[in-house]
Design a protein around this motif. Sequence first.
Motif, short mmCIF file in Angstrom:
data_model
loop_
_atom_site.label_atom_id
_atom_site.label_comp_id
_atom_site.label_asym_id
_atom_site.label_seq_id
_atom_site.Cartn_x
_atom_site.Cartn_y
_atom_site.Cartn_z
N LEU A 87 3.49 15.91 6.53
CA LEU A 87 2.64 17.06 6.18
C LEU A 87 3.46 18.33 5.96
O LEU A 87 2.97 19.29 5.38
N HIS A 94 8.31 13.40 1.00
CA HIS A 94 6.93 13.11 1.37
C HIS A 94 6.54 11.71 0.91
O HIS A 94 5.94 10.95 1.66
N ARG A 98 5.40 8.91 3.55
CA ARG A 98 4.01 8.42 3.50
C ARG A 98 4.00 6.91 3.26
O ARG A 98 3.25 6.17 3.88
N GLY A 243 -4.86 13.48 14.48
CA GLY A 243 -5.90 12.47 14.54
C GLY A 243 -6.88 12.62 15.67
O GLY A 243 -7.90 11.93 15.71
N THR A 246 -9.38 16.78 15.42
CA THR A 246 -10.18 16.80 14.19
C THR A 246 -11.42 15.90 14.34
O THR A 246 -12.53 16.29 14.00
N THR A 293 -3.57 23.16 5.95
CA THR A 293 -2.34 23.69 6.53
C THR A 293 -1.65 24.54 5.46
O THR A 293 -1.91 24.37 4.26
N ARG A 295 0.73 26.59 2.82
CA ARG A 295 1.62 26.27 1.70
C ARG A 295 2.28 27.56 1.23
O ARG A 295 1.81 28.66 1.55
N SER A 345 -12.83 18.21 2.98
CA SER A 345 -12.53 18.21 4.42
C SER A 345 -11.32 17.36 4.77
O SER A 345 -10.68 17.58 5.80
N ILE A 350 -1.63 14.72 -2.86
CA ILE A 350 -0.68 13.83 -2.17
C ILE A 350 -0.79 13.90 -0.65
O ILE A 350 -0.41 12.96 0.03
N HIS A 351 -1.32 15.00 -0.11
CA HIS A 351 -1.43 15.11 1.36
C HIS A 351 -2.82 14.69 1.85
O HIS A 351 -3.15 14.93 3.02
N CYS A 353 -5.75 13.17 3.63
CA CYS A 353 -5.65 12.66 5.01
C CYS A 353 -5.37 11.15 5.08
O CYS A 353 -6.16 10.34 4.63
N GLY A 355 -5.42 9.48 7.76
CA GLY A 355 -6.28 8.89 8.78
C GLY A 355 -7.76 8.89 8.40
O GLY A 355 -8.60 8.55 9.24
C1 HEM Z 1 -12.48 14.18 10.96
C2 HEM Z 1 -11.20 13.91 11.15
C3 HEM Z 1 -10.07 14.42 10.28
C4 HEM Z 1 -10.04 15.49 9.41
C5 HEM Z 1 -11.16 16.46 9.07
C6 HEM Z 1 -8.71 15.51 8.84
C7 HEM Z 1 -8.28 16.43 7.89
C8 HEM Z 1 -7.06 16.39 7.25
C9 HEM Z 1 -6.66 17.28 6.17
C10 HEM Z 1 -7.51 18.41 5.61
C11 HEM Z 1 -5.41 16.93 5.80
C12 HEM Z 1 -4.59 17.57 4.67
C13 HEM Z 1 -4.00 18.88 5.12
C14 HEM Z 1 -3.34 19.66 4.02
O1 HEM Z 1 -3.26 19.22 2.86
O2 HEM Z 1 -2.91 20.79 4.32
C15 HEM Z 1 -5.00 15.82 6.64
C16 HEM Z 1 -3.78 15.20 6.55
C17 HEM Z 1 -3.38 14.21 7.43
N1 HEM Z 1 -4.15 13.60 8.40
FE1 HEM Z 1 -6.08 13.97 8.82
N2 HEM Z 1 -7.97 14.50 9.39
C18 HEM Z 1 -8.77 13.80 10.26
C19 HEM Z 1 -8.40 12.70 11.00
C20 HEM Z 1 -7.17 12.11 11.00
C21 HEM Z 1 -6.80 10.96 11.77
C22 HEM Z 1 -7.73 10.17 12.68
C23 HEM Z 1 -5.46 10.73 11.53
C24 HEM Z 1 -4.55 9.67 12.06
C25 HEM Z 1 -4.56 9.20 13.27
C26 HEM Z 1 -5.02 11.73 10.57
C27 HEM Z 1 -3.75 11.82 10.06
C28 HEM Z 1 -3.37 12.66 9.01
C29 HEM Z 1 -2.04 12.65 8.44
C30 HEM Z 1 -0.87 11.75 8.84
C31 HEM Z 1 -2.05 13.63 7.43
C32 HEM Z 1 -0.88 14.05 6.54
C33 HEM Z 1 -0.93 13.31 5.23
C34 HEM Z 1 0.15 13.74 4.27
O3 HEM Z 1 0.80 14.78 4.46
O4 HEM Z 1 0.38 12.99 3.29
N3 HEM Z 1 -6.07 12.55 10.27
N4 HEM Z 1 -6.03 15.50 7.49
#
Ligand code: HEM
Length: 405
Positions: A87, A94, A98, A243, A246, A293, A295, A345, A350-351, A353, A355
Amino acid sequence: MTDEGQPISVDEDVYIRSPSGFFAHLRETQPVAAVQMPGYGRMWVVTRYADVRAGLADPRLAKDRHHWPTGPRTWPSQAVNLHAHMLHRDPPDHTRLRGLMQKAFTPRRIAQLRPRTLEITEALLEDMASAGGGGDIVDLLTRFARPLPITVLSELLGVPAADRTWIEVAVVDYDDRKDRERITRDLAVYFTDLIAAKRAEPCDDLVSALVRVRDESDPGDDASGALTDTELLSGVFQLVMAGFDTTVNLIASGTLALLTHPEQMTRLREEPSLLPAAIEELLRYTNPLNHATDRFTVTDVTIGGVAIAAGEWVLLATSSANGDPDRFPDPERLDFGREPGGHVSFGHGIHYCLGAPLARMEAQVAFGALLKRFPKLSLAGTPEDLRWRPSSLMHGLEALPVRLT
Ligand code: HEM
């Protein structure tokens, strides 16, 4: 900018009390605005759906901390490198990270978790019923919304049961910006030891799978296929940070949304096949995160007609995008009949989520079982009595008192 060319200043208390109110005001008056953000400093805040969605996928808005603009910045420890995860990286790093994480974080692994998630959910609901026996009020947040994701995530990662409570407290405090230096150091030590333990004695869990990915990757291969030890540690840290809280917010604020919209709750009870669409609407409506997050611009860009120079911080207000009437008619209305999807949400580009499938699965199990187990669930008190956490990024309740019967 204001008329005087100064960034808009927002009082921290005002912002924390209603981030969505602050962003909505900007969306209507100055959809791309320079703001002095509490806890972050000066940033360009982007609030319209079209601009936010485009910004999330725009390679000119970068993240890699090695190339951060200079200047004052509030940020946790520089001492331990827990921020080498995907992230905070740009392509090609990245893409590499990923891809490697995805080798271990497979849809099959998530699908396999569903029956166990249901077991954990039902046990927590039983405990909550005992605690609330006789019509007492219980806090659904501490009894259900919080333990469910931390238990599921810990089992997925392979974190022993005895260690879950302090990790839960550490993550919540970190998100509330309390003593981040110490928490970061403690988590770094803990996960370094956990990785060593899984390397010595691999199990069928995600950390063991990631250790395998690390040890099978070839460090001599110009880093294109390799995962470093720092990236492994940082990747595990990020899964916990991203994870847990959120998903807590989605379950707690989603329950609040159901309790304050009884007609939608009844509709969902009568038509359980609506559940996947209802989760999407709850994601849009509750906004577990206030914004993406941060940028920064790597070149001069124009967003929504506003010129932004290279080297500026940009905040994409996803919660405001989800409430933009140009994209979602009557956005304040919770409507499970709305065309599902389109919300940001989980981010976009590319980023997006990693999860999301896990969060959706947990939410489906949680809401399905909660509605079945407590047909008379109601809010104890009024929505105005509820307190929200003092976090800029996280949009979450402090507590959710409910009556079960
Ligand atoms: C309701 C639950 C969740 C919400 C609302 C959420 C939201 C987000 C958002 C908005 C981003 C992108 C952030 C950005 O572009 O600045 C993100 C990225 C990410 N989330 Fe979630 N998330 C949730 C649950 C989870 C869970 C359960 C996991 C893993 C256990 C997870 C792992 C990740 C990871 C690894 C990224 C980075 C992806 C990347 O940079 O390619 N998230 N999430």
